[in-house]
Write a protein that holds these residues in place. Structure first.
Motif, short mmCIF file in Angstrom:
data_model
loop_
_atom_site.label_atom_id
_atom_site.label_comp_id
_atom_site.label_asym_id
_atom_site.label_seq_id
_atom_site.Cartn_x
_atom_site.Cartn_y
_atom_site.Cartn_z
N ASP A 24 62.14 38.59 32.60
CA ASP A 24 63.49 38.09 32.90
C ASP A 24 63.46 36.59 33.21
OD1 ASP A 24 66.38 38.53 33.60
OD2 ASP A 24 65.66 37.88 35.55
N LEU A 25 62.41 36.14 33.90
CA LEU A 25 62.23 34.71 34.17
C LEU A 25 62.17 33.91 32.88
CD1 LEU A 25 61.42 32.25 36.02
CD2 LEU A 25 59.05 33.03 35.72
N VAL A 26 61.42 34.41 31.91
CA VAL A 26 61.25 33.72 30.64
C VAL A 26 62.57 33.58 29.90
CG1 VAL A 26 60.19 33.88 28.34
CG2 VAL A 26 58.84 34.41 30.38
N THR A 27 63.32 34.68 29.81
CA THR A 27 64.55 34.66 29.02
C THR A 27 65.69 33.94 29.75
OG1 THR A 27 65.09 36.88 29.85
CG2 THR A 27 63.96 36.73 27.73
N SER A 28 65.79 34.14 31.07
CA SER A 28 66.90 33.55 31.82
C SER A 28 66.78 32.03 31.91
CB SER A 28 67.00 34.15 33.22
OG SER A 28 65.84 33.85 33.98
N ARG A 29 65.55 31.52 31.94
CA ARG A 29 65.35 30.08 32.03
C ARG A 29 65.02 29.46 30.67
NH1 ARG A 29 65.52 28.33 37.20
NH2 ARG A 29 64.99 26.26 36.43
N ASN A 30 65.08 30.27 29.61
CA ASN A 30 64.88 29.79 28.24
C ASN A 30 63.53 29.06 28.11
OD1 ASN A 30 65.64 29.51 25.56
ND2 ASN A 30 66.74 27.60 25.90
N ILE A 31 62.49 29.66 28.66
CA ILE A 31 61.15 29.08 28.65
C ILE A 31 60.49 29.34 27.29
CG2 ILE A 31 58.84 29.22 29.68
CD1 ILE A 31 60.27 30.00 32.32
N ASP A 32 59.86 28.33 26.74
CA ASP A 32 59.17 28.48 25.46
C ASP A 32 57.70 28.84 25.64
OD1 ASP A 32 61.35 27.52 23.57
OD2 ASP A 32 61.23 25.82 24.95
N ILE A 33 57.07 28.28 26.66
CA ILE A 33 55.67 28.57 26.96
C ILE A 33 55.56 28.83 28.46
CG2 ILE A 33 53.29 27.73 26.98
CD1 ILE A 33 54.00 25.88 24.67
N LEU A 34 55.08 30.02 28.83
CA LEU A 34 54.86 30.35 30.24
C LEU A 34 53.37 30.62 30.46
CD1 LEU A 34 55.79 31.00 33.13
CD2 LEU A 34 56.12 33.38 32.38
N VAL A 35 52.75 29.79 31.27
CA VAL A 35 51.35 29.95 31.65
C VAL A 35 51.29 30.81 32.91
CG1 VAL A 35 49.34 28.73 32.58
CG2 VAL A 35 50.57 27.81 30.60
N LEU A 36 50.41 31.80 32.92
CA LEU A 36 50.25 32.70 34.06
C LEU A 36 48.80 32.71 34.52
CD1 LEU A 36 52.33 35.74 32.74
CD2 LEU A 36 53.06 34.13 34.51
N THR A 37 48.60 32.59 35.82
CA THR A 37 47.27 32.76 36.40
C THR A 37 47.29 33.94 37.34
OG1 THR A 37 47.76 31.15 38.15
CG2 THR A 37 46.64 30.32 36.18
N GLU A 38 46.11 34.47 37.64
CA GLU A 38 45.96 35.69 38.45
C GLU A 38 46.78 36.83 37.87
OE1 GLU A 38 45.02 36.21 42.73
OE2 GLU A 38 46.01 34.26 42.90
N ILE A 39 46.49 37.21 36.64
CA ILE A 39 47.31 38.23 35.99
C ILE A 39 46.90 39.66 36.36
CG2 ILE A 39 47.97 36.75 34.07
CD1 ILE A 39 45.77 38.08 32.40
N TRP A 40 45.66 39.85 36.76
CA TRP A 40 45.16 41.15 37.22
C TRP A 40 45.21 42.24 36.15
CZ3 TRP A 40 46.50 42.43 43.00
CH2 TRP A 40 46.17 41.35 43.80
N LEU A 41 45.00 41.88 34.93
CA LEU A 41 44.91 42.87 33.86
C LEU A 41 43.46 43.35 33.74
CD1 LEU A 41 47.20 41.37 31.08
CD2 LEU A 41 47.68 43.35 32.55
N GLY A 42 43.28 44.52 33.15
CA GLY A 42 41.93 45.02 32.94
C GLY A 42 41.80 46.51 33.24
N THR A 43 42.90 47.28 33.11
CA THR A 43 42.84 48.72 33.34
C THR A 43 43.54 49.44 32.19
OG1 THR A 43 44.93 48.86 34.56
CG2 THR A 43 42.96 48.31 35.83
N SER A 44 43.56 50.76 32.28
CA SER A 44 44.10 51.58 31.20
C SER A 44 45.62 51.46 31.07
CB SER A 44 43.73 53.05 31.43
OG SER A 44 44.23 53.50 32.68
#
Length: 282
Positions: free
Chosen positions: A30-50
């Motif tokens: 929602d942040l991406v679409t509401s603020r019309n962001i073209d590139i969003l960099v994310l840190t501390e994503i905590w991915l790595g599970t099923s």
């Protein structure tokens, strides 16, 4: 008015330490679409599970793609970039290459129309006895990284969370870091608190004489909520306009489903209704 219209057509880059995408994927989308962001960099994503496939399906809005790099031997870290279709991003180097041990990174070539640049995502965990990270070791590796990066002819943008208190110019590690930037002709451009405790931890770094950033970075509340509607996250987002055009939309019809949830903000309950709507991209 003309300046506002011109800015609206320029590419928008945002950077955020999200402290896990798993419990707030829809809110980030929602942040991406509401603020019309073209590139969003994310840190501390905590991915790595099923459950990652389900999380990614919620995280990536229609018309966007994602690249992400997890650190397989650590929990609670990893970096990612969400980007609008029409932009061409390719990973040049990342944490998976095992070159650096004191920080995570993902370095990408970015092509936006005729503009080419290098985007470098950095996350430096706070040093502790458990992770054995040390600021002095990071600064040594940082110099080695900049030795190569600063020879690249394209514009360079470095962004992410370095966990230094850049709001405190007397901090010895901040002073050392700043001296290294000066030596390579680089400038840290974020001013103001990027963390709820009042510190400037997140950065946007460019060459001193850069021609890619249009204006100064702004700091915005990303308004992140978990699946129960509770405030989630401890960092603000950094947002900057780049002096290149937004990508053209592909000619297709898009249907977007806005989720229903109850949000709580400053003691008030805000209801987001379920809305389905269509628009035709030009």
């Amino acid at each position: 008015m003309k300046d506002c219209l011109k800015t609206a057509k320029l590419l928008t880059l945002s950077s955020l330490n999200c402290r896990s995408v798993k419990n707030k994927a829809l809110s980030i989308a929602d942040l991406v679409t509401s603020r019309n962001i073209d590139i969003l960099v994310l840190t501390e994503i905590w991915l790595g599970t099923s459950i990652d496939a389900q999380v990614l399906s919620e995280l990536v809005p229609p018309g966007y793609d994602i690249l992400h790099v997890a650190r397989p031997d650590k929990r609670g870290i990893g970096v990612a970039v969400l980007f609008r279709e029409g932009l061409v991003l390719n990973i040049i180097q990342s944490t998976k290459d095992g070159i650096f041990t004191q920080f995570e990174h993902m370095e990408l070539s970015v092509k936006a129309g005729k503009t080419q640049m290098r985007l470098c995502i950095i996350y430096c965990p706070p040093p502790s006895g458990q992770n054995r990270f040390k600021a002095t070791m990071f600064l040594d590796e940082w110099s080695n990284y900049l030795d190569r990066l600063t020879t690249i002819p394209q514009e360079v943008i470095i962004t992410g969370d370095l966990n230094f208190h850049f709001d405190d110019p007397t901090d010895i590690n901040v002073r050392r870091f700043t001296r290294k930037l000066d030596a390579y002709g680089l400038v840290q451009r974020v001013t103001g608190a990027t963390h709820i405790r009042g510190h400037t931890l997140d950065v946007i770094i460019t060459r001193e004489n850069n021609s890619i950033i249009n204006g100064s970075p702004s700091i915005v509340d990303p308004c992140l909520y978990d699946s129960r509607g509770k405030d989630s996250g401890d960092h603000f987002a950094i947002q900057v306009t780049l002096d290149c055009a937004k990508p053209q939309h592909s000619k297709k019809e898009v249907t977007e489903l806005c989720y229903f949830c109850a949000r709580f903000h400053r003691g008030h309950q805000i209801i987001c209704h379920l809305i389905m709507y269509k628009w035709r991209c030009r």
